[in-house]
Design a protein around this motif. Structure first.
Motif, PDB file in Angstrom:
ATOM      1  N   VAL A 175      28.802   0.432  13.093  1.00  0.00           N
ATOM      2  CA  VAL A 175      27.434   0.906  12.904  1.00  0.00           C
ATOM      3  C   VAL A 175      27.378   2.432  12.980  1.00  0.00           C
ATOM      4  O   VAL A 175      26.637   3.075  12.229  1.00  0.00           O
ATOM      5  CB  VAL A 175      26.489   0.202  13.908  1.00  0.00           C
ATOM      6  N   ASP A 176      28.183   3.021  13.856  1.00  0.00           N
ATOM      7  CA  ASP A 176      28.145   4.477  13.996  1.00  0.00           C
ATOM      8  C   ASP A 176      28.769   5.186  12.790  1.00  0.00           C
ATOM      9  O   ASP A 176      28.525   6.366  12.569  1.00  0.00           O
ATOM     10  CB  ASP A 176      28.885   4.912  15.267  1.00  0.00           C
ATOM     11  N   ARG A 179      25.533   4.838  10.055  1.00  0.00           N
ATOM     12  CA  ARG A 179      24.225   5.456  10.277  1.00  0.00           C
ATOM     13  C   ARG A 179      24.084   6.897   9.790  1.00  0.00           C
ATOM     14  O   ARG A 179      23.002   7.266   9.321  1.00  0.00           O
ATOM     15  CB  ARG A 179      23.872   5.379  11.760  1.00  0.00           C
ATOM     16  N   ARG A 190      18.163   4.326  10.075  1.00  0.00           N
ATOM     17  CA  ARG A 190      19.272   4.033  10.984  1.00  0.00           C
ATOM     18  C   ARG A 190      19.087   2.788  11.828  1.00  0.00           C
ATOM     19  O   ARG A 190      20.042   2.087  12.106  1.00  0.00           O
ATOM     20  CB  ARG A 190      19.388   5.145  12.022  1.00  0.00           C
ATOM     21  N   ASP A 191      17.859   2.592  12.300  1.00  0.00           N
ATOM     22  CA  ASP A 191      17.648   1.458  13.203  1.00  0.00           C
ATOM     23  C   ASP A 191      17.662   0.140  12.445  1.00  0.00           C
ATOM     24  O   ASP A 191      17.637  -0.913  13.064  1.00  0.00           O
ATOM     25  CB  ASP A 191      16.331   1.629  13.972  1.00  0.00           C
ATOM     26  N   THR A 197      30.203  -2.935  16.834  1.00  0.00           N
ATOM     27  CA  THR A 197      29.943  -1.880  17.802  1.00  0.00           C
ATOM     28  C   THR A 197      31.092  -1.726  18.789  1.00  0.00           C
ATOM     29  O   THR A 197      31.807  -2.678  19.100  1.00  0.00           O
ATOM     30  CB  THR A 197      28.657  -2.176  18.617  1.00  0.00           C
ATOM     31  N   VAL A 200      29.603   1.759  24.739  1.00  0.00           N
ATOM     32  CA  VAL A 200      29.256   3.148  25.036  1.00  0.00           C
ATOM     33  C   VAL A 200      28.821   3.270  26.492  1.00  0.00           C
ATOM     34  O   VAL A 200      28.470   2.283  27.130  1.00  0.00           O
ATOM     35  CB  VAL A 200      28.112   3.657  24.126  1.00  0.00           C
ATOM     36  N   TYR A 202      26.498   5.846  29.101  1.00  0.00           N
ATOM     37  CA  TYR A 202      25.629   7.003  29.343  1.00  0.00           C
ATOM     38  C   TYR A 202      26.223   7.853  30.460  1.00  0.00           C
ATOM     39  O   TYR A 202      26.729   7.329  31.443  1.00  0.00           O
ATOM     40  CB  TYR A 202      24.237   6.504  29.740  1.00  0.00           C
ATOM     41  N   VAL A 211      25.870  10.133  25.479  1.00  0.00           N
ATOM     42  CA  VAL A 211      26.367   8.767  25.418  1.00  0.00           C
ATOM     43  C   VAL A 211      27.769   8.866  24.827  1.00  0.00           C
ATOM     44  O   VAL A 211      27.955   9.444  23.758  1.00  0.00           O
ATOM     45  CB  VAL A 211      25.445   7.869  24.567  1.00  0.00           C
ATOM     46  N   TYR A 233      19.512  -8.312  16.877  1.00  0.00           N
ATOM     47  CA  TYR A 233      18.972  -7.016  16.450  1.00  0.00           C
ATOM     48  C   TYR A 233      17.668  -7.129  15.674  1.00  0.00           C
ATOM     49  O   TYR A 233      16.829  -6.244  15.740  1.00  0.00           O
ATOM     50  CB  TYR A 233      19.992  -6.261  15.593  1.00  0.00           C
TER      51      TYR A 233
ATOM     52  N   ILE B  48      10.675   9.048  16.504  1.00  0.00           N
ATOM     53  CA  ILE B  48      10.967   7.793  17.188  1.00  0.00           C
ATOM     54  C   ILE B  48      10.286   7.817  18.558  1.00  0.00           C
ATOM     55  O   ILE B  48      10.501   8.751  19.340  1.00  0.00           O
ATOM     56  CB  ILE B  48      12.492   7.614  17.365  1.00  0.00           C
ATOM     57  N   PRO B 227      19.308   4.448  27.586  1.00  0.00           N
ATOM     58  CA  PRO B 227      19.858   5.293  26.506  1.00  0.00           C
ATOM     59  C   PRO B 227      21.014   4.618  25.762  1.00  0.00           C
ATOM     60  O   PRO B 227      21.171   4.817  24.556  1.00  0.00           O
ATOM     61  CB  PRO B 227      20.335   6.566  27.235  1.00  0.00           C
ATOM     62  N   GLU B 228      21.786   3.801  26.460  1.00  0.00           N
ATOM     63  CA  GLU B 228      22.879   3.097  25.773  1.00  0.00           C
ATOM     64  C   GLU B 228      22.316   2.159  24.704  1.00  0.00           C
ATOM     65  O   GLU B 228      22.793   2.121  23.569  1.00  0.00           O
ATOM     66  CB  GLU B 228      23.740   2.329  26.784  1.00  0.00           C
ATOM     67  N   HIS B 231      20.879   4.032  21.763  1.00  0.00           N
ATOM     68  CA  HIS B 231      21.929   4.387  20.798  1.00  0.00           C
ATOM     69  C   HIS B 231      22.333   3.187  19.957  1.00  0.00           C
ATOM     70  O   HIS B 231      22.428   3.264  18.734  1.00  0.00           O
ATOM     71  CB  HIS B 231      23.167   4.963  21.490  1.00  0.00           C
ATOM     72  N   LYS B 232      22.551   2.073  20.640  1.00  0.00           N
ATOM     73  CA  LYS B 232      23.070   0.881  19.969  1.00  0.00           C
ATOM     74  C   LYS B 232      22.076   0.289  18.967  1.00  0.00           C
ATOM     75  O   LYS B 232      22.455  -0.083  17.861  1.00  0.00           O
ATOM     76  CB  LYS B 232      23.359  -0.143  21.069  1.00  0.00           C
ATOM     77  N   TYR B 233      20.839   0.200  19.350  1.00  0.00           N
ATOM     78  CA  TYR B 233      19.844  -0.493  18.521  1.00  0.00           C
ATOM     79  C   TYR B 233      19.073   0.435  17.589  1.00  0.00           C
ATOM     80  O   TYR B 233      18.680   0.033  16.503  1.00  0.00           O
ATOM     81  CB  TYR B 233      18.847  -1.257  19.393  1.00  0.00           C
ATOM     82  N   ILE B 234      18.818   1.648  18.040  1.00  0.00           N
ATOM     83  CA  ILE B 234      17.972   2.552  17.248  1.00  0.00           C
ATOM     84  C   ILE B 234      18.823   3.626  16.567  1.00  0.00           C
ATOM     85  O   ILE B 234      18.562   4.016  15.443  1.00  0.00           O
ATOM     86  CB  ILE B 234      16.868   3.195  18.138  1.00  0.00           C
ATOM     87  N   GLY B 235      19.842   4.092  17.281  1.00  0.00           N
ATOM     88  CA  GLY B 235      20.774   5.041  16.665  1.00  0.00           C
ATOM     89  C   GLY B 235      20.239   6.450  16.522  1.00  0.00           C
ATOM     90  O   GLY B 235      20.760   7.238  15.729  1.00  0.00           O
ATOM     91  N   ARG B 236      19.183   6.737  17.247  1.00  0.00           N
ATOM     92  CA  ARG B 236      18.568   8.060  17.135  1.00  0.00           C
ATOM     93  C   ARG B 236      17.845   8.338  18.441  1.00  0.00           C
ATOM     94  O   ARG B 236      17.220   7.454  19.007  1.00  0.00           O
ATOM     95  CB  ARG B 236      17.577   8.012  15.980  1.00  0.00           C
ATOM     96  N   LYS B 237      17.935   9.564  18.915  1.00  0.00           N
ATOM     97  CA  LYS B 237      17.270   9.946  20.149  1.00  0.00           C
ATOM     98  C   LYS B 237      15.761   9.939  19.939  1.00  0.00           C
ATOM     99  O   LYS B 237      15.290  10.481  18.938  1.00  0.00           O
ATOM    100  CB  LYS B 237      17.720  11.364  20.512  1.00  0.00           C
TER     101      LYS B 237
END
Ligand SMILES: [Ca+2]
Ligand SMILES: [Ca+2]
Lengths: 316, 316
Positions: A175-176, A179, A190-191, A197, A200, A202, A211, A233, B48, B227-228, B231-237
């Motif tokens: 996924v990374d 995106r 992206r979402d 995966t 990860v 934090y 992260v 998801y 977001i 935050p983990e 990252h995993k689900y949304i992929g954006r801060k």
């Protein structure tokens, strides 16, 4: 998810598709399920469309593109890891032995990706992907990898969105890795990208939170993993699912089990001239059980050679 | 994610908020980052917004609402499990010992949920949640649980969406417990709900594919997990993050690290009359370190008693 650019009768929403059964099946389906007076009308929130990526939205030959990325990383880091010369899967990379590499499958790719990126922050990784996508060249096609996306599929994504579908990628790829470029290339936020995966962690890092990527696989989004990840998801069964290999069969069955009228689309790689021709015997994108089941269940088979006017955007 | 219902100067986008600093801070921020001529303009894809659920979007006293759901399940299944009478956390449920239960935290809830639902398909589970939400009553407020959402926060969600934000839930609660009702109650699509997860397994089931819940925790979306999971689900801060407890601190720090101008909002439960008043010493929604850091960093603290004209929609 608003309906914008609703195609009028004058506009052809799928101009790169030949006027064959495949195109007509897609348009007939979309018109039926968006028609409030049809018995098969589907409310917008339920119009979930899931697309595999490798071999469905872009090419995957002679090896998955993410593997080229991982190989470039291994080569760049080889000096720091003298043991890689004699250790698989790294040895195969350094020997340029693609045959050996292909055998490792998506898990092998993830292993290389993990080992070349463990400890990196997600932001550092993103920068690296962006840089690679902007500069690396496909060894045969001599194009940027993101130029090797399928023009007819870009039109299909756009057509579905214009009809109130929410489009997702559900890919065995990382996924990374996807995106950083999918928004620009596919118009998919992206979402809305589901993929394999890596774990990860934090880290507050003295007030500068990051992260970091670990050297452990979290989830492989392939085969059974696809409906599992769709549940996790997306939380809703798709009504439209597209793939190209046996790894997508479970996802297509999952869509097929939707109480709403659903659509299953399999891209069959039949074009040895403009793209590649492969199916039952291929190491990459093996399409055997899925091909049988598609015929048995009357799912839509895209015959790339005959159904697509152009393959890549640069062919237009 | 289109900009519809853009508020005009005549409309108050946050009518249930008193004309205090909190409301003005929110509006000033949104107007600034959506103004193309402002130096702090944020493109739509980067808008977001992540919201904690328990204590941020709906009440969480005297215990997390999901725990009431789990307790009802335990009681309904107790006859089949005579050993539960002497085994925690089930004993606490059957004894109606909330004090003991609260000590188990979100992990305890998940353990009860897992044990009362393992083997169930995701569709069966969904039906059960929907039925419970439609019928169960809060023991003190004597209302349906989904009536105990915060009217000012519903307005905030809507206001952000009207300004091009994509709104997400990022909760320690179970994702499968939230998805069946969040669309109707919060206007947030299922796939924009991130939460704690239980492992699932796809089963082809003689041609009728299902996804079954297992008795194993997959991920706890709390503290570092927030935050983990973002990252995993949304992929954006996120640029906008809202919470109410120390479990949200890492998420707010994550948003605070966004290079774009970000907004951190903490709901402080100060209203012992209309809702509940609790913070540093509470077992549920403990708000201690987060309260200190919010003051230190000038994050926005919602003083529920003074900032909210009404708490629940039925108070309007
Ligand atoms: Ca594929
Ligand atoms: Ca909370």
């Amino acid at each position: 998810q608003q309906q914008e650019n609703t195609p009028t009768a004058q506009q052809d929403p799928l101009p790169s598709w030949n006027e064959n059964n495949t195109k007509h099946a897609i348009i007939t389906y979309v018109e039926e399920i968006t028609d409030k007076n049809s018995g098969n009308f589907i409310p917008e929130l339920d119009r979930i469309a899931t697309f595999d990526n490798d071999g469905t939205l872009w090419s995957e030959q002679p090896i998955y593109f993410q593997l080229f990325f991982a190989m470039d990383r291994v080569k760049a880091m080889a000096d720091e890891h003298p043991d890689w010369k004699n250790k698989q899967p790294f040895k195969a990379v350094l020997d340029n032995n693609r045959q050996e590499l292909m055998k490792q499958g998506e898990k092998g790719i993830l292993e290389i990706v993990m080992n070349t990126h463990a400890g990196m922050t997600t932001e550092e990784f993103e920068k690296e992907v962006k840089n690679w996508v902007a500069t690396a060249e496909h060894p045969i096609k001599k194009k940027r990898y993101t130029e090797l996306v399928y023009q007819p599929m870009l039109e299909l994504l756009q057509y579905l969105r214009a009809n109130g579908f929410k489009t997702f990628i559900v890919s065995g790829g990382g996924v990374d890795f996807m995106r950083p470029w999918v928004e620009e290339v596919y118009g998919i936020p992206r979402d809305q990208v589901v993929g394999s995966t890596i774990q990860v962690k934090y880290d507050y890092n003295n007030g500068k939170p990051v992260v970091r990527k670990l050297a452990e696989i979290d989830y492989i989004d392939d085969k059974d993993g696809k409906p599992e990840c769709i549940h996790k998801y997306i939380g809703r069964k798709p009504v439209f699912a597209a793939g190209n290999s046996d790894g997508d069969l479970q996802m297509l069955r999952w869509a097929d089990a939707n109480p709403y009228k659903s659509f299953q689309l399999y891209v069959h790689h039949t074009d040895s001239t403009r793209e590649w021709a492969y199916d039952r015997q291929s190491h990459i994108g093996q399409f055997d059980k899925g091909l049988d089941e598609a015929k048995e269940k009357n799912w839509t088979l895209v015959d790339m050679k005959n159904d697509w006017k152009v393959v890549y955007p640069f062919d237009k």
